[in-house]
Design a protein around this motif. Sequence first.
Motif, PDB file in Angstrom:
ATOM      1  N   ARG A  30       0.832  -1.213   0.000  1.00 27.43           N
ATOM      2  CA  ARG A  30       0.000   0.000   0.000  1.00 27.43           C
ATOM      3  C   ARG A  30       0.861   1.257   0.000  1.00 27.43           C
ATOM      4  NH1 ARG A  30      -2.384   2.521   4.783  1.00 27.43           N
ATOM      5  NH2 ARG A  30      -3.253   4.404   3.935  1.00 27.43           N
ATOM      6  N   ILE A  31       1.924   1.269   0.806  1.00 27.06           N
ATOM      7  CA  ILE A  31       2.823   2.421   0.856  1.00 27.06           C
ATOM      8  C   ILE A  31       3.480   2.634  -0.505  1.00 27.06           C
ATOM      9  CG2 ILE A  31       4.998   3.267   1.830  1.00 27.06           C
ATOM     10  CD1 ILE A  31       4.146   1.913   4.490  1.00 27.06           C
ATOM     11  N   VAL A  32       3.984   1.565  -1.118  1.00 27.61           N
ATOM     12  CA  VAL A  32       4.647   1.670  -2.424  1.00 27.61           C
ATOM     13  C   VAL A  32       3.654   2.143  -3.478  1.00 27.61           C
ATOM     14  CG1 VAL A  32       5.781   0.360  -4.272  1.00 27.61           C
ATOM     15  CG2 VAL A  32       6.446  -0.003  -1.886  1.00 27.61           C
ATOM     16  N   LYS A  33       2.448   1.593  -3.470  1.00 23.11           N
ATOM     17  CA  LYS A  33       1.425   1.987  -4.445  1.00 23.11           C
ATOM     18  C   LYS A  33       1.085   3.460  -4.298  1.00 23.11           C
ATOM     19  CE  LYS A  33      -3.071   0.804  -6.219  1.00 23.11           C
ATOM     20  NZ  LYS A  33      -4.435   0.807  -5.895  1.00 23.11           N
ATOM     21  N   GLN A  34       0.889   3.915  -3.080  1.00 21.84           N
ATOM     22  CA  GLN A  34       0.566   5.323  -2.855  1.00 21.84           C
ATOM     23  C   GLN A  34       1.715   6.219  -3.329  1.00 21.84           C
ATOM     24  OE1 GLN A  34      -0.515   6.369   1.176  1.00 21.84           O
ATOM     25  NE2 GLN A  34      -1.234   8.378   0.556  1.00 21.84           N
ATOM     26  N   PHE A  35       2.939   5.800  -3.066  1.00 25.41           N
ATOM     27  CA  PHE A  35       4.112   6.566  -3.507  1.00 25.41           C
ATOM     28  C   PHE A  35       4.144   6.673  -5.029  1.00 25.41           C
ATOM     29  CE2 PHE A  35       8.496   7.008  -4.859  1.00 25.41           C
ATOM     30  CZ  PHE A  35       8.929   8.078  -4.093  1.00 25.41           C
ATOM     31  N   LYS A  36       3.870   5.568  -5.706  1.00 25.25           N
ATOM     32  CA  LYS A  36       3.936   5.535  -7.175  1.00 25.25           C
ATOM     33  C   LYS A  36       2.798   6.323  -7.823  1.00 25.25           C
ATOM     34  CE  LYS A  36       7.231   2.310  -7.470  1.00 25.25           C
ATOM     35  NZ  LYS A  36       8.577   2.600  -7.801  1.00 25.25           N
ATOM     36  N   GLU A  37       1.604   6.295  -7.203  1.00 30.09           N
ATOM     37  CA  GLU A  37       0.417   6.853  -7.849  1.00 30.09           C
ATOM     38  C   GLU A  37       0.031   8.257  -7.395  1.00 30.09           C
ATOM     39  OE1 GLU A  37      -2.657   3.944  -7.280  1.00 30.09           O
ATOM     40  OE2 GLU A  37      -1.682   2.497  -8.610  1.00 30.09           O
ATOM     41  N   ASP A  38       0.462   8.687  -6.226  1.00 28.78           N
ATOM     42  CA  ASP A  38       0.013   9.959  -5.663  1.00 28.78           C
ATOM     43  C   ASP A  38       1.174  10.963  -5.644  1.00 28.78           C
ATOM     44  OD1 ASP A  38      -0.815  12.077  -4.025  1.00 28.78           O
ATOM     45  OD2 ASP A  38      -1.888  10.773  -2.643  1.00 28.78           O
ATOM     46  N   GLU A  39       1.164  11.873  -6.619  1.00 26.87           N
ATOM     47  CA  GLU A  39       2.274  12.825  -6.763  1.00 26.87           C
ATOM     48  C   GLU A  39       2.440  13.715  -5.527  1.00 26.87           C
ATOM     49  OE1 GLU A  39       3.744  16.399  -9.728  1.00 26.87           O
ATOM     50  OE2 GLU A  39       2.086  15.114 -10.344  1.00 26.87           O
ATOM     51  N   LYS A  40       1.347  14.172  -4.952  1.00 24.16           N
ATOM     52  CA  LYS A  40       1.436  15.019  -3.752  1.00 24.16           C
ATOM     53  C   LYS A  40       2.077  14.257  -2.592  1.00 24.16           C
ATOM     54  CE  LYS A  40      -1.302  17.914  -0.694  1.00 24.16           C
ATOM     55  NZ  LYS A  40      -2.632  18.371  -0.323  1.00 24.16           N
ATOM     56  N   PHE A  41       1.673  13.009  -2.411  1.00 24.86           N
ATOM     57  CA  PHE A  41       2.251  12.151  -1.375  1.00 24.86           C
ATOM     58  C   PHE A  41       3.746  11.958  -1.636  1.00 24.86           C
ATOM     59  CE2 PHE A  41       3.392   7.823   0.033  1.00 24.86           C
ATOM     60  CZ  PHE A  41       3.063   7.891   1.368  1.00 24.86           C
ATOM     61  N   ARG A  42       4.088  11.615  -2.878  1.00 23.65           N
ATOM     62  CA  ARG A  42       5.479  11.362  -3.258  1.00 23.65           C
ATOM     63  C   ARG A  42       6.340  12.601  -3.030  1.00 23.65           C
ATOM     64  NH1 ARG A  42       4.338   9.373  -7.818  1.00 23.65           N
ATOM     65  NH2 ARG A  42       4.350  11.297  -9.008  1.00 23.65           N
ATOM     66  N   ASP A  43       5.850  13.770  -3.429  1.00 20.01           N
ATOM     67  CA  ASP A  43       6.617  15.010  -3.279  1.00 20.01           C
ATOM     68  C   ASP A  43       6.819  15.390  -1.810  1.00 20.01           C
ATOM     69  OD1 ASP A  43       6.907  15.210  -5.999  1.00 20.01           O
ATOM     70  OD2 ASP A  43       5.312  16.703  -6.244  1.00 20.01           O
ATOM     71  N   GLY A  44       5.980  14.871  -0.931  1.00 21.68           N
ATOM     72  CA  GLY A  44       6.090  15.198   0.488  1.00 21.68           C
ATOM     73  C   GLY A  44       6.866  14.185   1.310  1.00 21.68           C
ATOM     74  N   MET A  45       7.458  13.177   0.665  1.00 22.67           N
ATOM     75  CA  MET A  45       8.156  12.137   1.414  1.00 22.67           C
ATOM     76  C   MET A  45       9.603  12.530   1.717  1.00 22.67           C
ATOM     77  SD  MET A  45       6.462   9.632   2.576  1.00 22.67           S
ATOM     78  CE  MET A  45       5.339  10.929   3.087  1.00 22.67           C
ATOM     79  N   PHE A  46       9.729  13.304   2.783  1.00 15.92           N
ATOM     80  CA  PHE A  46      11.036  13.745   3.238  1.00 15.92           C
ATOM     81  C   PHE A  46      11.547  12.822   4.332  1.00 15.92           C
ATOM     82  CE2 PHE A  46       9.142  17.650   1.575  1.00 15.92           C
ATOM     83  CZ  PHE A  46      10.118  17.986   0.655  1.00 15.92           C
ATOM     84  N   CYS A  47      12.827  12.901   4.587  1.00 11.24           N
ATOM     85  CA  CYS A  47      13.468  12.086   5.612  1.00 11.24           C
ATOM     86  C   CYS A  47      14.135  13.012   6.617  1.00 11.24           C
ATOM     87  CB  CYS A  47      14.542  11.187   5.015  1.00 11.24           C
ATOM     88  SG  CYS A  47      13.908  10.047   3.805  1.00 11.24           S
ATOM     89  N   ILE A  48      14.007  12.647   7.870  1.00  9.63           N
ATOM     90  CA  ILE A  48      14.687  13.370   8.930  1.00  9.63           C
ATOM     91  C   ILE A  48      15.537  12.370   9.701  1.00  9.63           C
ATOM     92  CG2 ILE A  48      12.876  15.112   9.114  1.00  9.63           C
ATOM     93  CD1 ILE A  48      11.983  13.719  11.712  1.00  9.63           C
ATOM     94  N   PRO A  49      16.596  12.836  10.348  1.00  4.77           N
ATOM     95  CA  PRO A  49      17.373  11.904  11.184  1.00  4.77           C
ATOM     96  C   PRO A  49      16.520  11.393  12.335  1.00  4.77           C
ATOM     97  CG  PRO A  49      18.601  13.908  10.758  1.00  4.77           C
ATOM     98  CD  PRO A  49      17.193  14.146  10.279  1.00  4.77           C
ATOM     99  N   GLN A  50      16.804  10.184  12.750  1.00  2.82           N
ATOM    100  CA  GLN A  50      16.074   9.596  13.869  1.00  2.82           C
ATOM    101  C   GLN A  50      16.256  10.485  15.090  1.00  2.82           C
ATOM    102  OE1 GLN A  50      17.518   5.848  15.396  1.00  2.82           O
ATOM    103  NE2 GLN A  50      15.458   5.238  15.974  1.00  2.82           N
ATOM    104  N   SER A  51      15.189  10.714  15.803  1.00  2.00           N
ATOM    105  CA  SER A  51      15.254  11.574  16.983  1.00  2.00           C
ATOM    106  C   SER A  51      14.411  10.971  18.094  1.00  2.00           C
ATOM    107  CB  SER A  51      14.759  12.977  16.633  1.00  2.00           C
ATOM    108  OG  SER A  51      13.411  12.904  16.213  1.00  2.00           O
ATOM    109  N   LYS A  52      14.501  11.568  19.259  1.00  2.00           N
ATOM    110  CA  LYS A  52      13.738  11.068  20.400  1.00  2.00           C
ATOM    111  C   LYS A  52      12.322  11.614  20.404  1.00  2.00           C
ATOM    112  CE  LYS A  52      17.711  10.339  23.306  1.00  2.00           C
ATOM    113  NZ  LYS A  52      18.355  10.526  24.560  1.00  2.00           N
ATOM    114  N   PHE A  53      12.053  12.595  19.588  1.00  2.00           N
ATOM    115  CA  PHE A  53      10.710  13.144  19.509  1.00  2.00           C
ATOM    116  C   PHE A  53      10.314  13.241  18.044  1.00  2.00           C
ATOM    117  CE2 PHE A  53      13.640  16.618  19.217  1.00  2.00           C
ATOM    118  CZ  PHE A  53      13.103  17.464  18.275  1.00  2.00           C
TER     119      PHE A  53
END
Length: 141
Positions: A30-53
Amino acid sequence: MKEHRILSESVWYDTVLPSGNLYTKRLIERIVKQFKEDEKFRDGMFCIPQSKFHKEEIYYPDVAGKIENLWIDESEQRLMTELLILDTPCGRIIEEAFRRGNTINVVPFGMADSIEVDGINILSADKYDLYYFEIVVSNEQ
């Protein structure tokens, strides 16, 4: 620093993780499908370093990378990612860890309904909201 792409392992599916959570193959699909098909979702998939909060909103200094591609490695039962490491303060920290030879894993962070069975939290594929990905750096080489 020049932005560059790296391939990274993410989470195993149908396997109990150290956190006690279990991602089903259906959820990962489901995550992969949404990433492939939903441009807004895909454009918003940022990564942050692991944190405690965890934050609901992510701002420039916190962003270390952007997910460029997601796919399933059937042979390893694992979600895989192509990560673009960005030239940001946090991106430079991840870049340095990568250059030192540390392992970089990209892990989804979201909220889910789950069913607990024998102490294992099985995450619902139907009730999972993915917010962003965390970059987990480990010294294992």
